[in-house]
Design an enzyme around this catalytic site. Structure first.
Site, mmCIF file in Angstrom:
data_model
loop_
_atom_site.group_PDB
_atom_site.id
_atom_site.type_symbol
_atom_site.label_atom_id
_atom_site.label_comp_id
_atom_site.label_asym_id
_atom_site.label_seq_id
_atom_site.Cartn_x
_atom_site.Cartn_y
_atom_site.Cartn_z
ATOM 1 N N TYR A 251 9.755 3.566 3.117
ATOM 2 C CA TYR A 251 8.832 3.848 4.222
ATOM 3 C C TYR A 251 9.473 4.767 5.270
ATOM 4 O O TYR A 251 8.775 5.474 5.989
ATOM 5 C CB TYR A 251 8.414 2.548 4.914
ATOM 6 C CG TYR A 251 7.178 1.916 4.329
ATOM 7 C CD1 TYR A 251 7.119 1.580 2.980
ATOM 8 C CD2 TYR A 251 6.069 1.650 5.125
ATOM 9 C CE1 TYR A 251 5.988 0.986 2.451
ATOM 10 C CE2 TYR A 251 4.935 1.058 4.594
ATOM 11 C CZ TYR A 251 4.901 0.734 3.259
ATOM 12 O OH TYR A 251 3.773 0.150 2.744
ATOM 13 N N ASP B 197 0.109 -8.326 -1.097
ATOM 14 C CA ASP B 197 -1.343 -8.222 -1.336
ATOM 15 C C ASP B 197 -1.737 -9.021 -2.573
ATOM 16 O O ASP B 197 -2.779 -9.681 -2.593
ATOM 17 C CB ASP B 197 -1.774 -6.755 -1.517
ATOM 18 C CG ASP B 197 -2.262 -6.131 -0.217
ATOM 19 O OD1 ASP B 197 -1.919 -6.656 0.864
ATOM 20 O OD2 ASP B 197 -2.993 -5.114 -0.271
HETATM 21 C C1 IPM Z 1 0.587 -3.620 5.567
HETATM 22 C C2 IPM Z 1 -0.168 -2.335 5.535
HETATM 23 C C3 IPM Z 1 0.678 -1.262 6.195
HETATM 24 C C4 IPM Z 1 1.880 -1.033 5.319
HETATM 25 C C5 IPM Z 1 -0.031 0.055 6.528
HETATM 26 C C6 IPM Z 1 -1.271 -0.169 7.351
HETATM 27 C C7 IPM Z 1 0.905 1.011 7.197
HETATM 28 O O1 IPM Z 1 -0.554 -2.016 4.230
HETATM 29 O O2 IPM Z 1 0.954 -4.063 6.660
HETATM 30 O O3 IPM Z 1 0.803 -4.189 4.497
HETATM 31 O O4 IPM Z 1 1.822 -0.272 4.331
HETATM 32 O O5 IPM Z 1 2.924 -1.620 5.609
HETATM 33 MG MG MG Z 2 -0.124 -3.556 2.813
#
Ligand code: IPM
Ligand code: MG
Length: 368
Positions: A142, A253
């Site tokens: 990231y 997720d």
């Molecule tokens: C999360 C989201 C974020 C991420 C985005 C909104 C930047 O998907 O908090 O999981 O990728 O970390």
């Molecule tokens: Mg996410």
């Protein structure tokens, strides 16, 4: 408890409407349990971009560094899809995570008894599920450099870099082991040591921390792809999972969906302790801004309310009150109250966002 400061950043999409419900809960604790919060509200994400031309104003960033805890709704929306990366709503959230140095992201995946039949998996696979994903949040692909889109010959090349230092891995591993000691005493670390050097270093560092200070905790390692498979096959084998930023994004997720609804899951992002001993902290629901249902009273406020419960537990040392709030939510659900995302059974009229908030306030009042 003295006055604690809380910065509320409702953000975009359904963020503002679920945050209205959280404010009701905060007010209830103020009036009924003597928890006095000094609450300020500000903009983040698209809302901040619309007002200031930046997804996070410097003044808001400065405030976030001063308060005891930040509570965030959600950021993003189709309106902002074509903005430059540096201006996208998500950048506001990423800046908060980075500048507050919130390296340990706790994402519980818990299956509420009343909702076990909502999962796409068989009830026996998910009922009673209670796992915690600890995602490294301030490094990895990231944030790694170099990054960008460059031109090589006659074509463009997109570049991102996975980069981890030993100390970055060590501190998040410690936070996972500490949590495990207070839960099921098991940690599974996930990476791709079979193909990535950063994965080899990850595994090695987690092992070293384990041997040095946490040998009483049961530790296992899994490749992240196999971990994804095992999460869907038999998630109850896990207690705490610790993993990097990108794998953690994806695996959390997956884990969230096991529980039946993304609308139910909170998260805490924690950093090093401040002068007052409390960790720097930001709390937010796992769900996003859901622009398709924003402003219609259809959003489920529970994930955001549970994020406030995590704030009570991790920032304000009010574990008993956090339990009270979580139990009140269980009670409301077991009486059959459902928001739109939780329909499926015949003959249930869904509650609106604000009706669900009111139902939780009533259940809180019944609890004293
Ligand atoms: C999360 C989201 C974020 C991420 C985005 C909104 C930047 O998907 O908090 O999981 O990728 O970390
Ligand atoms: Mg996410």
């Amino acid at each position: 408890m003295g006055k604690s400061s809380l910065l509320i950043l409702p953000g975009d999409g359904i963020g503002p409407e679920v945050m209205v419900e959280v404010r009701k809960i905060i007010d209830w604790f103020g009036s009924n349990r003597g928890l006095d919060f000094d609450v300020t509200e500000d903009l983040v994400g698209g809302a901040a971009y619309d007002a200031h031309g930046t997804p996070l104003h410097d003044e808001t960033m400065a405030k976030a560094l001063l308060v005891d805890a930040v509570l965030l709704g959600a950021v993003g929306g189709p309106k902002y899809d074509n903005l430059d990366f540096s201006l996208k709503p998500e950048r506001g959230l990423l800046r908060l995570r980075k500048e507050m140095d919130l390296y340990s992201n706790l994402r519980p995946a818990q299956c509420f008894d009343a909702l076990a039949n909502f999962s796409s998996l068989k009830t026996e696979v998910v009922s009673g599920l209670d796992i915690m994903i600890v995602r490294e949040l301030t490094s990895g692909i990231y944030f790694g450099e170099p990054r960008g889109i460059i031109t090589e010959g006659n074509e463009r090349v997109g570049i991102n870099t996975q980069r981890y230092t030993e100390s970055e891995i060590e501190r998040v591993a410690r936070s996972a082991f500490e949590l495990a000691k207070r839960r099921g005493n098991k940690v599974c670390s996930m990476e791709k040591a079979n193909v990535m050097e950063s994965g080899v270093l990850w595994r090695d560092t987690v092992d070293k921390v384990h041997q040095a200070d946490y040998s009483e905790v049961e530790l296992s390692h899994m490749y992240a792809d196999a971990g994804a498979m095992q999460l869907c096959r038999w998630p109850k084998q896990f207690d705490v999972i610790v993993t990097d930023n990108l794998f953690g994004d994806i695996l959390s997720d997956t884990a969230a969906m096991l529980t039946g609804s993304l609308g139910m899951l909170p998260s805490a992002s924690l950093g090093a302790p401040m002068e007052n001993g409390r960790p720097k902290a930001l709390y937010e629901p796992v769900h996003g801004s859901a622009p398709d249902i924003a402003g219609q009273g259809k959003a489920n406020p529970i994930a955001c309310i549970l994020s406030f419960a995590m704030a009570l537990r991790y920032s304000f040392d009010e574990g008993v009150e956090a339990d009270r709030l979580e139990q009140s939510i269980e009670n409301v659900l077991s009486k059959g109250a459902r928001t739109h995302d939780l329909l499926g059974e015949e003959g249930i009229t869904p509650l609106s966002t604000s009706e669900m908030g009111d139902a939780i306030v009533d259940a809180l009042t019944d609890s004293i």
